[in-house]
Design a protein around this motif. Structure first.
Motif, PDB file in Angstrom:
ATOM      1  N   MET A  31      13.507 -21.690  13.719  1.00 49.95           N
ATOM      2  CA  MET A  31      13.371 -23.058  13.212  1.00 49.95           C
ATOM      3  C   MET A  31      12.616 -23.938  14.222  1.00 49.95           C
ATOM      4  SD  MET A  31      13.729 -25.354  10.937  1.00 49.95           S
ATOM      5  CE  MET A  31      15.037 -25.486   9.710  1.00 49.95           C
ATOM      6  N   TYR A  60       9.084 -23.104  13.910  1.00 45.18           N
ATOM      7  CA  TYR A  60       8.555 -23.587  12.621  1.00 45.18           C
ATOM      8  C   TYR A  60       8.283 -25.092  12.669  1.00 45.18           C
ATOM      9  CZ  TYR A  60       8.513 -23.982   7.443  1.00 45.18           C
ATOM     10  OH  TYR A  60       8.184 -24.206   6.131  1.00 45.18           O
ATOM     11  N   ARG A  61       9.215 -25.826  13.260  1.00 48.91           N
ATOM     12  CA  ARG A  61       8.997 -27.271  13.377  1.00 48.91           C
ATOM     13  C   ARG A  61       7.766 -27.569  14.234  1.00 48.91           C
ATOM     14  NH1 ARG A  61      13.413 -30.661  11.863  1.00 48.91           N
ATOM     15  NH2 ARG A  61      15.398 -29.560  11.744  1.00 48.91           N
ATOM     16  N   LYS A  62       7.596 -26.786  15.285  1.00 50.64           N
ATOM     17  CA  LYS A  62       6.433 -26.958  16.162  1.00 50.64           C
ATOM     18  C   LYS A  62       5.145 -26.664  15.362  1.00 50.64           C
ATOM     19  CE  LYS A  62       4.681 -25.276  20.504  1.00 50.64           C
ATOM     20  NZ  LYS A  62       4.371 -23.887  20.817  1.00 50.64           N
ATOM     21  N   MET A  63       5.205 -25.631  14.568  1.00 52.46           N
ATOM     22  CA  MET A  63       4.045 -25.248  13.758  1.00 52.46           C
ATOM     23  C   MET A  63       3.607 -26.370  12.819  1.00 52.46           C
ATOM     24  SD  MET A  63       3.831 -22.000  11.129  1.00 52.46           S
ATOM     25  CE  MET A  63       4.070 -22.668   9.478  1.00 52.46           C
ATOM     26  N   LEU A  64       4.593 -27.101  12.293  1.00 56.77           N
ATOM     27  CA  LEU A  64       4.279 -28.132  11.296  1.00 56.77           C
ATOM     28  C   LEU A  64       4.035 -29.495  11.923  1.00 56.77           C
ATOM     29  CD1 LEU A  64       6.755 -27.172   8.444  1.00 56.77           C
ATOM     30  CD2 LEU A  64       4.338 -26.608   8.683  1.00 56.77           C
ATOM     31  N   ASN A  65       4.057 -29.534  13.233  1.00 49.70           N
ATOM     32  CA  ASN A  65       3.870 -30.805  13.917  1.00 49.70           C
ATOM     33  C   ASN A  65       2.461 -30.874  14.495  1.00 49.70           C
ATOM     34  OD1 ASN A  65       4.153 -32.502  16.595  1.00 49.70           O
ATOM     35  ND2 ASN A  65       5.657 -33.191  15.109  1.00 49.70           N
ATOM     36  N   PHE A  66       1.763 -31.941  14.219  1.00 42.49           N
ATOM     37  CA  PHE A  66       0.413 -32.110  14.800  1.00 42.49           C
ATOM     38  C   PHE A  66       0.113 -33.580  14.896  1.00 42.49           C
ATOM     39  CE2 PHE A  66      -0.027 -31.628  10.253  1.00 42.49           C
ATOM     40  CZ  PHE A  66      -0.815 -32.699   9.913  1.00 42.49           C
TER      41      PHE A  66
END
Lengths: 300, 300
Positions: free
Chosen positions: A291, A294-300
């Motif tokens: 998780m 995943y949160r890092k992946m969706l953060n930009f």
């Protein structure tokens, strides 16, 4: 809070490009329960025949699942499914299916189980799902799955069920069929207008979409190279989602979105080995680590 | 920073379940330019025939695109494409294609254009793309697209090109073909190992994936009910992505991720009307409003 799942537990034989496994513990409610247990205690109602291997029930119990609702029909045969996945891992063919006792499933919910707050009606005939629903009139949240077969052969019953449930979790082809459109965004909203307060469309390797009156969103799948056996991924998704909602005892929009993300992540573990092999090995810590990623992946 | 795109501008006739439009301005470089212009000035190199409607060039110029690199071959015919989309909007059939002058395209990059820092080689024969690349040896970032035809018929040239470019932007079926696997995560990494520092796989309605040595991520598409004409969506994606990188003059991992998100969003506008109809109408403000919505969608 208490979480009840009513659906199939089965004996699966599965063949994928990675190999073949015989007589695995399968079924919607098995995958659901193994995923939900990370978050909430699970009460399971299902039916099996006299041929059911005791070790499957022991295994579920060893993972903290309340198996007291598994009815045994000694003269009947357990639900068996044999299937083969094509190399793309999205298309599969059913080589053999024997519903037997599950085909005549008449769910009896005990007094204790009837007090469950969160209820999931795993895939079954909509009339069977309705029988469960009638036994839990006081539940806080009732969510159902269905399949193409019922949409095609028991359409009126599916529509009746949609009027009674709070949420529906279906896959993309089921949503398209039910809504009669190829556009999934349109499909999600059309299905929602048939009754449920929210609709989740599972897109397999492409993630999942959420629809309520004021919310429309999509979350991607967790990218994994290792897709060994997709069987039960959708049920794992629903299990983690419902388990998280029951844990939080809340289903406001923010909680539902986080619950969907947990569904996506737990499903990504489900597909990384045959049957429930990976699901039984992982811990809540593994889920939380993914998780964070995943949160890092969706953060930009 | 300066952004150069070299590729087709064409006359498209397209039929979708929403209707038919004749003689639209189309081509990879047109869609790319209309998307990139929100972020950076665009220099366009292409080729057309004597039949090319002057208003198409005027239109591109009116949107701030430097059209001085459009070569005209008075005795030749412009690239024309006629296609029809199936109801699912993902499958299309080419009803007619006339490459003509674009089939013999020999890109000549002017001295001024050769000083471009960011270069996009839109879909063309890999040998044509290589000819462009040789004329911009000092560029900071060279990114290319390709298609199944070249992967199948000019495989060695595609592999040579992959050795020379920094990034590749392709769609899912192209990635599977190039990497010989049905698993897109595996495909992305395999293609990256063929040369480029990063690979972006466009998944249409399912978003896009990014692969570099240390990064693997997926972003979903922006959910839109209104899919009128998908033509050029992938080129719009690449245009917005490259435009944003040129604007930021940076292509570190964080910037690349944001650039990919802009690609996804601008592509979502592209599909909401025929050809470039919606793309010409929107502003950077519209893009930013959708970006705010998109960030909110991915936050939980």
């Amino acid at each position: 809070m208490s979480l009840l799942v009513v659906g199939s537990i089965a004996i699966d034989t599965v063949e994928t490009p990675w190999g073949r496994r015989d007589n695995l513990l399968g079924g919607s409610a098995s995958h659901f329960s193994l995923a939900a247990r990370f978050f909430s205690p699970v009460k399971l109602v299902s039916v099996v025949g006299g041929d059911w291997p005791a070790e499957h029930t022991q295994f579920l119990a060893s993972r903290g699942i309340d198996v007291s609702g598994i009815q045994v029909v000694p003269t009947g045969k357990s639900f068996r499914w044999t299937g083969r996945y094509k190399p793309n891992m999205n298309d599969r063919e059913t080589l053999d299916i024997e519903l037997d006792v599950f085909g005549r499933f008449d769910p009896k919910i005990s007094e204790e189980f009837r007090r469950s707050d969160y209820v999931f009606l795993a895939n079954a005939a909509p009339t069977t799902q309705m029988k469960t629903l009638e036994q839990v009139p006081g539940c806080r949240l009732a969510v159902a799955d269905t399949m193409e077969l019922w949409i095609q052969t028991a359409h009126a019953d599916v529509l009746k069920l949609l009027q009674k449930i709070d949420g529906l979790v279906i896959n993309d082809s089921e949503a398209k069929l039910l809504a009669d459109t190829e556009n999934l965004v349109l499909a999600g909203h059309r299905v929602r207008k048939l009754g449920p307060r929210f609709v989740v469309i599972k897109k397999g390797e492409h993630g999942a979409m959420f629809f309520s009156e004021h919310e429309t969103y999509v979350l991607p799948a967790y990218p994994t190279e290792k897709v060994i056996d997709p069987t039960g991924a959708g049920d794992s998704f629903a299990g983690a989602m419902m388990g998280y909602l029951a844990e939080q005892d809340n289903f406001d929009p923010e909680t539902l979105k986080t619950a969907m993300a947990y569904g996506i992540l737990v499903a990504s573990f489900n597909v990384e080995d045959f049957g429930l092999v990976h699901m039984e090995a992982i811990t809540r810590g593994d889920v939380e680590a993914r998780m964070a990623d995943y949160r890092k992946m969706l953060n930009f």
